[in-house]
Every structure is written in C-alpha cells, then in structure tokens.
Motif scaffolding. Structure first.
Motif, short mmCIF file in Angstrom:
data_model
loop_
_atom_site.label_atom_id
_atom_site.label_comp_id
_atom_site.label_asym_id
_atom_site.label_seq_id
_atom_site.Cartn_x
_atom_site.Cartn_y
_atom_site.Cartn_z
N TRP A 96 -8.26 5.21 0.49
CA TRP A 96 -8.58 3.56 0.33
C TRP A 96 -9.83 3.04 0.51
CZ3 TRP A 96 -5.01 5.86 4.13
CH2 TRP A 96 -3.65 6.69 4.01
N THR A 117 2.66 -0.24 5.10
CA THR A 117 1.78 1.49 4.89
C THR A 117 3.05 2.43 4.61
OG1 THR A 117 1.47 1.64 6.92
CG2 THR A 117 -0.05 -0.21 6.38
N GLN A 162 -4.90 3.12 7.41
CA GLN A 162 -4.58 2.17 6.69
C GLN A 162 -4.98 0.80 6.83
OE1 GLN A 162 -1.41 3.37 4.10
NE2 GLN A 162 -0.60 4.47 6.21
N LEU A 197 -8.15 -0.11 3.99
CA LEU A 197 -7.40 -1.24 3.43
C LEU A 197 -8.40 -2.70 4.40
CD1 LEU A 197 -4.05 -0.29 2.94
CD2 LEU A 197 -5.33 -0.18 0.99
N SER A 236 0.94 0.53 0.41
CA SER A 236 -0.31 1.80 0.38
C SER A 236 0.64 3.18 0.55
CB SER A 236 -0.70 1.30 1.51
OG SER A 236 -1.65 2.81 1.54
N SER A 286 -3.40 9.67 -2.25
CA SER A 286 -3.25 7.84 -1.59
C SER A 286 -3.29 6.97 -2.69
CB SER A 286 -4.65 7.63 -0.53
OG SER A 286 -5.26 7.43 -0.88
N ALA A 305 -2.51 2.52 -3.36
CA ALA A 305 -1.97 1.21 -3.26
C ALA A 305 -1.82 0.35 -4.62
CB ALA A 305 -3.04 0.29 -2.44
#
Lengths: 388, 417
Positions: free
Chosen positions: A257, A280, A291, A295, A366, A379, A381
């Motif tokens: 992220w 998350t 996260q 993020l 996410s 990963s 999102a």
C-alpha cells in the motif's frame, strides 16, 4: 499512462454465509451456499451469470473449472484468485474490468473454505515452497510466529505497546457483538486481551485469528443492469494491487500500500479524511496498524498513537472492521479476503443492519495475503461509494 | 545463561518410552543443499555465479539477475538478531512436545535475512553467530548462537536437539582390543558420557592394556564378537535399551593387493568384521536405538562408523580391505535412512592411515588415536554425518569431490601410503 476509471461498473448483492468454527461440509458446499445467497439477493438463477470468480484453498482436487460442472454454471469468463487475504480486492478489480470491457455481463465473485478438524494443519503443510523449506522446519505452524517477529520488530522501532494493539482488537470485538453471525460473542476488555495466554510472544490469544469455515459472495455488473433490477449497489472508484513490495526490507514493517496509496486516492478523487469507514485485513492487529499508516490515515510509526486516539468502533471517529473483522468474526480461509469487501458493500448501500455506520457513503477496503515465507506478498485496496 | 542439564534419573520401566516424532521432513530439491552442508557442519548458502548475490531461502534462479547458475558456498556465519519470538502453540506434533520454542529473524552480514532457531542466550538486537545443523529429521536448519560462548551453552535444549553430545549419555565402543579403544573411551568420559561399554571378543584371550581400560571409572567391558550374530544379539538384549551412542571401531585389516594372496581367507575375514559386523550390529542394536530417539536427556542419539578414507576410492595395495570399507559405507547409508525415523544420526568418521601396527611401514602423516577421538567428539557435538579426520582423509575427500575418476587413477599409483 493514466489508468481508466471503472465507470459504469457496480457491485451488488452481498452475501455472507454464516461462519462455523468447524464444518463437516466441503469447500464446494460452502461456495455453493455463498453463490446461492448472492444470486437469491439479486433474484437471479445460476444460468443467468456469465462470469465466475473463485477464491478457495480447500477445493482440492478441484479448481474453479471443475466447480462450473459441479454447480451447473456455464460462464464465458472464469477466474481463480489464489491470493488469500487479497483475493477480494483482486477478484473485484479483474471482474470490474471484464464487465467494463463486455467480456462478461454479470460476474459472481465467491470465496470461502471449509475447516475440518486438522484440515488447517494439513493445509499448512503444502502452502508454499519457501514455507516448506524455511518456515515449517522452524516450528511455524501457520503465520503466528511470522507475525510475532514483525510485531516484535514494530514495537522496537515505533514504540508500540501491547495495549496499542489491544485497542484494535477490543474495538473490533465491540463491533462483533452487534453482528449476530460473528463467532466471538463474548465481550473483550483490554485487561482480557493483555492477560490472555501467550501464543508466540509478543502475541497472545486475542492477537490471532481463529480459522473457521465460511463463505462470502457478491455480484459485479453494469450499473444500468443493477438499476434495471432494482439492486442497491456501489461503484468502484479506485483500486491498487501490488505483490512482493519492498523485497529488500529485512523484515516487513510496511506493505505494498505504501507504494501505491497516492494512486488509490488520486483515482478515487478523495483523501483519507473522506473515508467513512475502513475495512483492513486483520489477521493480526499489527497488520491493521500498518495499513492505517501505509494507507495514509497517519504517518509511518504513528500507528500506535492513531490507535490510542481514534475510536474505531461503529459509532466512533473511524469505524473499522465493522462486522468484527476476522479477529472477532473468524477467518474463513480465502473468505477472509472478502469479509471486509462484502461488509463494506452492505455499509455503503445502507444494508448493514445491526452494524450499520450512520451515513456511510464511502468505504476503503484493504487486502493482504499469502505469507509465503517471512512476509505477506499480496496487498491491495479499493474504494467503494454507494450509488444511491 | 543456560541451565546445565542434570543427569537423568533412573528410567522407570513402567513408564511409556516417548515415541520419536520428527520435525517436518519435506523439502524442495534446492533446499537439500542446506542439508548436505549441515552434514559436514558448514554454513553455506546459495550464491549466484552470475552476479554474486547471496540468497535465502533456496531458489531455482537468482533473485537479483535470474541466472540459474547457483552454487552453494561457505558464507560468513554472522549477523544481527533483529526480531525474536517464543512460540507457545504449534500444530506440529514435534514442536508441540518441545514448547516453548524460540526463533528469530537474523539479518546476515552476507545480505539476506533468515528465520532461524534461537539459542536461549541470544539477546534481541545482538550480534549472533550462525550455524547450520541437522535437525531430528536429518535436514539442515539454521540456528543463531550468541557471538561469544556462554556457560553451559551446549546444554540449551534447542541446540541439544541438533547435536549428539555425549554428555550424560551411554556409549558402546564395539572393539575394546582395537588400538584406538583407550583413547576413544577416555575422550567419551571426558566429554561427559555417563558410561562407556566396551565390547570384547574372545574374552579368554589375554591382551595388553585390558587391565588399565577396565580400571577406568565408568568403563564396563562386556562380551561382544561382531563376527558372531548371537553374540551381538545377546549384548543388545542386555544393553540395547541403554545404548545412546554406538561407536563401531571394529576393524580387520591386512595389507596386500589382490594378486598377493591366492585365496579369500583374509578378504573373507575383512568382510566378516568390516561389513557383516556392521550389519549384525545394526540388526541387533538399530531397532532399539530408533525407538529411543526421544527418550529424554539420554535418548539414543548417534551411531558412529569409523571408516577408512579409502572407502571412497580403492587403494590397490589394500585392495580387499578397501572393498570391505566401501561395502560398509554403502550399508551405512541404508542404516542412516532406517535410523532417521527415530531422529538418530549416523556419523561416518573417515580416517587415513592410523598410527598403529598395521600401518607401520607407511610414511606420515598418520592419525594418532587421540586425534581420532577428538574428531569424533567434535563431530558428535556438532551432530555431523560426515567427518574427515586428518590430512589424508581430507585430501582424499576433496579430490573425490572434484573428480572421482582422476582420483581413481592417482590412488591406483599412490596406494594407501
């Protein structure tokens, strides 16, 4: 080249098949239940979908190909997402592009697994080559010890305490108490969290997800299709995906992220402050804390302070993992990659019932998956906005 | 600080002997490079022939440049411990019985970071020394030790799982009459063995040195003739359940080439002692040792064969002796596979000409009994499978690794000496 927006594509018909700690049923059964659930929610029959996306660890010896015959489907677009906790985000990204391009009109995205006595141990024994060569021989039955190591390192580098992680777990349990299907039904206090039996120091019992059986599903289609059918739906306004990020970091203190978050918000035309609720991937609190940072909800290393100062419950400043997340609802194998996505879809369409966040319009979901050896490799999102 | 382990109490014959469980057995082919290195106690990792990158876990292509030319090389065994954990729950039966179990992440000076077993005296953030050892499954695993030695370090329970340390263990040396027997018995006792049994064939036949050997505290001389199946069985019936380390030093050797004798009397005797003797001992003692691989502080731990370095390649001036050694070497590989189920190691100690009557005309270097004993104890403490004792044995092993065919031609002219 600038990425194309996902104009005209929506998600609809969320379905969660209530989880069970252990199940005598198969993955096929659980995926069938989830598929039936989402189709029923949309008033569709199995032959009316032409796209099918599956994420599951326990389908062996079948693959999604065999599942089409097993379930009587005839899709013209078929996808298999072997990405565990990132499967929801990745399945959605791919399905949305397929619908947008006209390769499929309605895609059912399903994920889930069964959990028989001892099936978790057996699943682990063939998870990945690096795990087989370099993790299991060291007593790593599952990712507990991996997350223990990175939690230990995170605490050293950023001064996080057990209580900081505990706040995340406790807030999620509060949320889970509103979710009738959450497996964890007892209230959890910070004291309970801190005094729980150790699993892999510094992790204790309430840091670790409980494997269970369960499944999740939703449909991806054109917005006009959803409107025609009168389905509450949500738009996909931004997405990111990354694999094997920061491979030179000696231990994982950040995920992919951190490479891509700016792009996510630019694509969605919003900022972290505009997010009404956050889902998350939470197999351990430390990864949720990362996260928050990666993020952009706080700076790197500020995760502990953020967890201390933010009310993460449904009625709080930033409602987080509103169904209780995996920590309190259970980890249904690959279904764990969908739990936040399906809940977010319910939320932004105003259909979350007892866990509904008032005025929820925009959600960030996410994903994080696949502890191949010493870290999670996948990963991603997405940002969803209610279409009403 | 490691707590010293105490001598185990006398075994309760009514209690169930713990069934050996093993850590995970499955590895990729690439990962077996670590196992091969651990057999000799070397800390080796894959190094790319193309760009020089050191990598871990083992791969089939270089993570930096995608070259598939990867070679296992000795790597600086040092790094810093950047994260630690102590595991209290595991679904794996082997670890479940041994919890809590400490592991950590070490950033190696050589580049990659590794998840490894952790000695109890390693402190978080500290510099550590890395070793590569065979675990109970017989696979190479990495363990971090404190950079400087600490008191009772070898008694760390996790480290002891990787070794066959003689401390508190009972040792059988199969031939009391062999020239190396006194040195071996002394070394084992000094290494902390609680008892040393010595096998004696033809007890009615007197031999010099018996009195001195019998007088050593902890030594017990018992009848054993490795050429006699019932003799081996009888002794196993008596002490098979308390033989933790078996050292087979029985050996019959007569110099001479194939054409020097017109019969098979001595060659037959060489096979009787050196090959069939090993087989008889294995059949008599092996099953009980395999069953006692997890029997506490003095569990069965290792089987040691003292072999000639020329088991690898025939020296024509000792033609039939070398052939019997090659047969024993081959059998030792099968024995290793059989004993693995109990987590019991088989160590082959290869020696060049030893300093005794049968090698009297050969020039130096020759291996002194005390040097042989030192190598043997060191090998047990490191839990090795292959130990090359002395300059000649190391030289032969190195040349054998490079090119067995070239070595055959060279030894064909050099002979044993």
């Amino acid at each position: 080249m600038a990425r194309q927006p996902y104009d005209g594509v929506v998600l609809a018909a969320p379905h969660t098949e209530p989880y069970q700690r252990y199940s005598t049923e198969t993955a096929h059964w659980w995926l069938a239940r989830a598929l039936k659930g989402t189709l029923d929610a949309a008033g569709l029959g199995p032959r009316e979908i032409d796209g099918f996306s599956v994420a599951s660890f326990t389908l062996f010896p079948d693959t999604p190909v065999g599942l089409t015959q097993h379930l009587g489907l005839c899709p013209r677009w078929l996808d298999s997402i072997p990405m565990g906790g990132a499967s929801g985000v990745v399945a959605l990204r791919r399905a949305a592009r397929a619908v947008q391009a006209g390769d499929a009109d309605i895609v059912a995205c399903v994920a889930g697994d069964t959990n028989r006595i001892d099936s978790f141990r057996k699943l682990l024994s063939s998870f990945s080559r690096f795990a087989m060569d370099a993790a299991y021989p060291y007593g790593y039955g599952g990712p507990n010890a991996n997350f223990a190591l990175l939690t230990d390192r995170y605490m050293q580098d950023y001064g996080a305490t057990r209580s900081d992680f505990g706040r995340i777990a406790v807030a999620q349990r509060d949320n889970a108490l509103r979710n009738p299907h959450a497996l964890m039904k007892k209230p959890l206090t910070l004291e309970d969290y801190l005094t729980a039996r150790p699993i892999a120091e510094p992790l204790a019992l309430f840091d670790c997800v409980m494997p269970c059986a369960g499944s999740e599903a939703l449909l991806v289609m054109r917005e006009d299709e959803a409107l025609r059918r009168g389905l509450p739906c949500a738009r996909l306004t931004g997405s990111i995906e990354r694999h094997n990020a920061f491979a030179d970091d000696p231990i994982q203190l950040r995920g992919g992220w951190a490479m891509d978050a700016d792009e996510l918000y630019a694509m969605a035309g919003c900022a972290p402050g505009d997010i009404d609720l956050l889902q998350t991937y939470d197999d351990y609190p430390v990864i949720s804390m990362m996260q928050f940072e990666d993020l952009g909800f706080c700076d790197k290393g500020e995760g502990p302070r953020f967890a201390r100062e933010t009310d993460l419950t449904i009625t709080g400043d930033l409602p987080h993992n509103t169904s209780g997340g995996q920590l309190s609802a259970g980890q249904a194998g690959a279904g764990g990659g969908f739990i936040g996505l399906v809940e977010a879809l319910r939320q932004v369409t105003g259909r979350a019932g007892p866990t509904q966040v008032a005025g929820a319009r925009r959600a960030l979901v996410s994903g994080f998956g696949m502890i191949n050896y010493d870290r999670g490799l996948c990963s991603g999102a997405v940002i969803l906005e209610g279409a009403q | 600080m490691t707590d010293p382990i105490s001598p185990p109490p006398k075994k309760n014959p009514q209690a169930r002997t713990r069934t050996p469980t093993l850590p995970p057995l499955t590895r990729s082919r690439a990962a077996l490079g670590l196992t091969a290195a651990a057999a000799e106690g070397r800390f080796m990792l894959q190094v790319c022939d193309g760009c020089g990158a050191v990598q871990y876990p083992p791969r089939d292509a270089c993570v930096q440049c995608l070259s598939t030319a990867l070679t296992w090389r000795d790597v600086t065994p040092a790094g810093r411990l950047i994260a630690t954990t102590r595991v209290h729950a595991s679904p794996d039966p082997y670890f479940r019985e041994r919890l809590p179990w400490r592991t950590g992440t070490v950033q190696l000076d050589a580049g990659p970071s590794v998840i490894c077993h952790l000695h109890g005296d390693c402190e978080s953030g500290a510099r550590v020394r890395l070793i590569n050892r065979l675990d109970k499954a017989g696979h190479g695993v990495i363990m971090a030790l404190p950079e400087e030695a600490t008191p009772n370090m070898a008694d760390d329970p996790q480290l002891r799982e990787m070794t066959a340390d003689p401390k508190h263990r009972r040792v059988l040396i199969t031939d009391a009459r062999a020239p190396d027997a006194p040195a071996l018995a002394k070394a084992m006792l000094e290494a902390g063995a609680s008892t040393v049994f010595l096998g004696e064939a033809e007890g009615w036949r007197p031999w010099p040195g018996r009195e001195a050997l019998a007088a050593m505290e902890g030594v017990s001389i018992l009848p054993l003739d490795v050429t006699d199946t019932s003799s081996a069985r009888e002794l196993a019936g008596e002490i098979g359940g308390k033989t933790d380390i078996l050292i087979n030093n029985a050996r019959f050797i007569r110099p001479g080439g194939m054409f020097d004798r017109g019969d098979t009397v001595f060659p037959g005797r060489e096979m009787e002692v050196n090959y069939l003797g090993l087989l008889r001992l294995a059949q008599a003692f092996g099953p009980a040792m395999r069953g006692r691989g997890a029997d506490g502080v003095n569990s069965a731990a290792a089987w040691v064969n003292i072999l000639s370095a020329h088991a690898l390649i025939n020296a024509p001036d000792h033609a039939t002796f070398c052939a019997s050694q090659a047969a024993a070497l081959s059998l030792s590989q099968a024995l290793r596979a059989e004993l693995r189920a109990g987590g019991v190691k088989v160590m082959n100690l290869y020696v060049g000409p030893t300093d005794d009557d049968w090698h009297q005309p050969l020039p130096p270097p020759k291996v002194a009994p005390a040097a042989l004993a030192r190598s043997l104890v060191a090998g047990l403490r490191d839990g090795l499978e292959e130990v090359h004792c002395g300059d000649v044995a190391r030289d032969i092993a190195e040349r054998w690794r490079r090119d067995p065919k070239v070595l055959e031609r060279e030894i064909g002219q050099e002979g044993l000496g």
